[in-house]
Motif scaffolding. Structure first.
Motif, PDB file in Angstrom:
ATOM      1  N   SER A  36      41.874 -13.119  27.578  1.00 54.76           N
ATOM      2  CA  SER A  36      42.080 -13.097  26.121  1.00 54.76           C
ATOM      3  C   SER A  36      40.978 -13.907  25.465  1.00 54.76           C
ATOM      4  N   ASP A  37      40.593 -13.506  24.274  1.00 54.64           N
ATOM      5  CA  ASP A  37      39.622 -14.302  23.533  1.00 54.64           C
ATOM      6  C   ASP A  37      39.849 -14.115  22.038  1.00 54.64           C
ATOM      7  N   ARG A  38      39.394 -15.101  21.286  1.00 52.59           N
ATOM      8  CA  ARG A  38      39.499 -15.071  19.817  1.00 52.59           C
ATOM      9  C   ARG A  38      38.242 -15.704  19.255  1.00 52.59           C
ATOM     10  N   HIS A  39      37.691 -15.096  18.235  1.00 47.05           N
ATOM     11  CA  HIS A  39      36.624 -15.755  17.476  1.00 47.05           C
ATOM     12  C   HIS A  39      36.970 -15.682  16.005  1.00 47.05           C
ATOM     13  N   ARG A  40      36.689 -16.783  15.294  1.00 48.18           N
ATOM     14  CA  ARG A  40      36.975 -16.778  13.858  1.00 48.18           C
ATOM     15  C   ARG A  40      35.753 -16.300  13.091  1.00 48.18           C
ATOM     16  N   LEU A  70      33.799  -8.730  25.556  1.00 51.40           N
ATOM     17  CA  LEU A  70      33.125  -9.066  26.815  1.00 51.40           C
ATOM     18  C   LEU A  70      33.606 -10.416  27.340  1.00 51.40           C
ATOM     19  N   HIS A  71      33.891 -11.359  26.444  1.00 53.00           N
ATOM     20  CA  HIS A  71      34.393 -12.657  26.911  1.00 53.00           C
ATOM     21  C   HIS A  71      35.765 -12.488  27.570  1.00 53.00           C
ATOM     22  N   ALA A  72      36.634 -11.694  26.969  1.00 51.29           N
ATOM     23  CA  ALA A  72      37.964 -11.463  27.556  1.00 51.29           C
ATOM     24  C   ALA A  72      37.836 -10.684  28.869  1.00 51.29           C
TER      25      ALA A  72
HETATM   26 MG    MG Z   1      34.559 -16.206  23.258  1.00 52.80          MG
END
Ligand code: MG
Length: 168
Positions: free
Chosen positions: A8-12, A50-52
């Protein structure tokens, strides 16, 4: 033998594009540039998908997470194209005798609408992973205008991968 991995990933969102954003393409999702009126805050190109995916692959191999492997305190990763995180993980995967069976992903984003781009994103992930197109699925959700995704504060990605070692 099979192993499953979850990432899982999140960016603001912020006012400026991330350091690694290609010019004129403020959002990079699954390695695909998408026009947006805002970019995300990130040390790299801020590619949540891609990070997730990298986290899911590392998780399936029992190798920790993307922060262990590529610390955001390392200036080498400033402005990084997130494909540079995927490549060494795929090398480890192959060295361990693993292959990817399939990838299923959800990207949650209020705007811009991701629906028109999800096939291109899935196709690009399949190409990066060396998989048949039907082995990678990307779903697009909005935040229904509530919560941090719905307010447009951030975008999220969730990825599940199945790895296989040996013959099915
Ligand atoms: Mg990230």
């Amino acid at each position: 033998m099979y192993r499953v991995g979850l990432g899982s990933d999140r960016h603001r969102f912020g006012d400026s594009p991330p350091d690694g954003s290609p010019s004129g393409r403020l959002l990079v999702i699954g390695g695909v540039g998408i026009d947006s009126d805002r970019g995300v805050v990130a040390h790299s190109d801020g590619d949540v998908l891609l990070h997730a995916l990298v986290d899911a692959l590392l998780g399936a191999m029992g190798q920790g997470d993307i922060g262990d492997r590529f610390p955001d305190t390392d200036p080498a990763h400033d402005g990084a194209d997130s494909r540079s995180f995927l490549t060494p993980v795929l090398t480890d995967l192959a060295a361990g005798g693993w292959s990817v069976v399939n990838v299923d992903a959800t990207v949650s984003l209020q705007r811009p609408k991701l629906g028109p781009h999800k096939r291109a994103i899935a196709g690009n992930l399949a190409r990066l992973l060396g998989l048949a197109p039907d082995a990678v699925n990307v779903k697009a959700k909005t935040g229904e205008k509530v919560g941090p995704v719905g307010r447009g504060d951030c975008l999220d990605a969730d990825v599940v991968v199945l790895l296989m070692k040996g013959t099915p």
